[in-house]
Motif scaffolding. Structure first.
Motif, mmCIF file in Angstrom:
data_model
loop_
_atom_site.group_PDB
_atom_site.id
_atom_site.type_symbol
_atom_site.label_atom_id
_atom_site.label_comp_id
_atom_site.label_asym_id
_atom_site.label_seq_id
_atom_site.Cartn_x
_atom_site.Cartn_y
_atom_site.Cartn_z
ATOM 1 N N LEU A 1 37.815 -16.072 51.253
ATOM 2 C CA LEU A 1 38.596 -15.414 49.969
ATOM 3 C C LEU A 1 37.961 -13.774 50.025
ATOM 4 O O LEU A 1 36.761 -13.544 50.230
ATOM 5 N N LYS A 2 38.964 -12.971 50.057
ATOM 6 C CA LYS A 2 38.440 -11.330 50.058
ATOM 7 C C LYS A 2 38.258 -10.956 48.483
ATOM 8 O O LYS A 2 38.871 -11.018 47.715
ATOM 9 N N VAL A 3 37.133 -10.251 48.325
ATOM 10 C CA VAL A 3 36.766 -9.775 46.934
ATOM 11 C C VAL A 3 36.214 -8.186 47.439
ATOM 12 O O VAL A 3 35.356 -7.976 47.971
ATOM 13 N N PRO A 4 36.758 -7.415 46.527
ATOM 14 C CA PRO A 4 36.251 -6.023 46.680
ATOM 15 C C PRO A 4 34.768 -6.049 46.376
ATOM 16 O O PRO A 4 34.299 -6.655 45.566
ATOM 17 N N ARG A 5 34.122 -5.053 47.299
ATOM 18 C CA ARG A 5 32.605 -5.269 47.265
ATOM 19 C C ARG A 5 31.935 -4.705 45.836
ATOM 20 O O ARG A 5 31.199 -5.412 45.334
ATOM 21 N N SER A 6 32.669 -3.608 45.205
ATOM 22 C CA SER A 6 32.308 -3.408 43.732
ATOM 23 C C SER A 6 32.309 -4.299 42.708
ATOM 24 O O SER A 6 31.358 -4.750 42.066
ATOM 25 N N VAL A 7 33.209 -5.322 42.932
ATOM 26 C CA VAL A 7 33.556 -6.459 42.112
ATOM 27 C C VAL A 7 32.567 -7.328 42.554
ATOM 28 O O VAL A 7 31.848 -7.941 41.430
ATOM 29 N N PHE A 8 32.224 -7.812 43.579
ATOM 30 C CA PHE A 8 31.053 -8.765 44.033
ATOM 31 C C PHE A 8 29.796 -8.378 43.532
ATOM 32 O O PHE A 8 29.065 -9.101 42.954
ATOM 33 N N GLU A 9 29.626 -6.987 43.597
ATOM 34 C CA GLU A 9 28.256 -6.579 43.240
ATOM 35 C C GLU A 9 27.972 -6.728 41.858
ATOM 36 O O GLU A 9 26.944 -6.982 41.133
ATOM 37 N N ALA A 10 29.170 -6.325 41.068
ATOM 38 C CA ALA A 10 29.226 -6.467 39.350
ATOM 39 C C ALA A 10 28.970 -7.849 39.040
ATOM 40 O O ALA A 10 28.050 -8.107 38.258
ATOM 41 N N VAL A 11 29.632 -8.662 39.508
ATOM 42 C CA VAL A 11 29.509 -10.218 39.293
ATOM 43 C C VAL A 11 28.187 -10.799 39.581
ATOM 44 O O VAL A 11 27.510 -11.559 38.964
ATOM 45 N N THR A 12 27.515 -10.387 40.765
ATOM 46 C CA THR A 12 26.567 -10.773 41.276
ATOM 47 C C THR A 12 25.235 -10.302 40.412
ATOM 48 O O THR A 12 24.231 -11.078 39.895
ATOM 49 N N ARG A 13 25.396 -9.158 39.834
ATOM 50 C CA ARG A 13 24.516 -8.569 39.117
ATOM 51 C C ARG A 13 24.145 -9.319 37.661
ATOM 52 O O ARG A 13 23.266 -9.832 37.233
ATOM 53 N N VAL A 14 25.259 -9.880 37.070
ATOM 54 C CA VAL A 14 25.733 -10.788 35.857
ATOM 55 C C VAL A 14 24.636 -11.990 36.267
ATOM 56 O O VAL A 14 24.100 -12.404 35.588
ATOM 57 N N ALA A 15 25.341 -12.507 37.411
ATOM 58 C CA ALA A 15 24.835 -13.878 37.890
ATOM 59 C C ALA A 15 23.282 -13.944 37.932
ATOM 60 O O ALA A 15 22.565 -14.871 37.940
#
Length: 333
Positions: free
Chosen positions: A317-331
């Protein structure tokens, strides 16, 4: 460095769950939101998958969503369900009533679920796609805070007021799923364009002064336009009556923003479930043949065209890098 991250389905699910829980969501809320997010990532608009989850994560932490709600549901008529999401996510209240809604539709031929006091409904196609999975035709409508003008130069009076429809095409086939806003484009598309510095097509939005703009950042400070002029505005009004009117939820004019502040949008959602004719009518197979005929003639059939089925288990699944980084920071991972 690429602008996208590739995730296995299990990785995306795990990341989304950890992020929801870390943001304060209860287990039931997290599970419902992750299921809906994965559905959008696989079958819906990409912008309503993990990118839209960022709005939920922010809202969990900033108080716009009740992280551990206790939704309630009454049944004033045999096939009419009236729910209160208790300030939580719309998906949880729907999920809790889903089995009864399906049973009522199969018993009476049609059933209605209407809910108020929830956060934005997210990908509206999720609700009707679930019904189609049970062989049931679905129609859904929802609203949010005012961001769409009825005509250029006028005040924002409606939300994007989307409406979704699904018709099952039988075992082994994806259902037809039409999910579109009453505005010329979805709000998330404006947000994405502004974040990426892209211009937007003429006719999508106006700036703060009510003038047509192709600058996405100015559009965020202005308002969206309805599709098709007055006809689109009429559709927005119809959706407003189906969602806020039928549920008793706030009109878009009275709805707080789902992206700022600490107040819940508390909006409405209505889902109509309909059996596709008599059990011996063969109408699902008939619809399947019709969808095939249309595709043979080059027609794009939403929910079906361009989507592999079944999806390969190894699909990334493709995820924009900025979104992946934002979700990862919260996680916190």
């Amino acid at each position: 460095m690429t602008d996208e991250i590739l995730l296995e389905r299990a990785q995306a699910e795990s990341l989304a769950m950890r992020a929801c829980l870390a943001a304060g969501a209860g287990e039931a809320t997290a599970r419902s939101l992750v299921d809906a997010t994965l559905s959008a990532m696989l079958y819906g608009p990409a912008a309503l998958g993990l990118p839209h989850m960022v709005d939920y994560l922010d809202s969990f932490r900033e108080g716009r969503i009740n992280c551990d709600p206790v939704p309630s549901c009454e049944r004033p008529y045999p096939a009419f369900f009236v729910a209160d999401a208790d300030g939580g996510i719309a998906q949880l209240g729907f999920d809790l009533a889903f089995d009864q809604l399906v049973e009522a539709a199969r018993t009476f031929g049609v059933a209605i679920f209407t809910q108020t006091n929830s956060y934005t409904a997210g990908e509206l196609g999720y609700y009707v796609r679930r019904l189609a999975g049970e062989g049931i035709v679905g129609l859904a409508a929802t609203n949010a805070n005012a961001m769409v003008v009825a005509k250029a130069g006028g005040p924002a009076v409606y939300s994007t007021n989307p409406m979704a429809f699904a018709f099952p095409l039988g075992e082994g086939s994806l259902p037809v799923v039409i999910d579109q806003a009453s505005s010329a484009t979805a709000y998330v598309n404006i947000v994405a364009a502004a974040a990426e510095g892209r211009s937007i097509p003429e006719g999508w939005a106006v700036d703060e002064a009510g003038k047509d703009t192709q600058d996405a950042a100015k559009a965020l400070g202005g308002a969206l336009l309805p599709f098709g002029g007055r006809k689109g505005a009429n559709v927005a009004l119809m959706v407003e009556m189906l969602s806020a009117g039928l549920s008793g939820g706030p009109w878009s004019l009275d709805t707080p923003s789902f992206r700022e502040g600490s107040a819940s949008p508390a909006v409405g959602l209505t889902v109509v479930a309909m059996m596709p004719g008599r059990t011996d009518g063969g109408l699902i197979e008939r619809a399947r043949r019709q969808a095939g005929r249309l595709q043979e003639r080059g027609v794009f059939v939403p929910g079906v065209s361009g989507i592999d089925h079944p999806r390969p288990a190894s699909e990334m699944l493709k995820v924009p890098r900025s979104v992946f980084e934002a979700v990862t920071r919260v996680a916190g991972a």
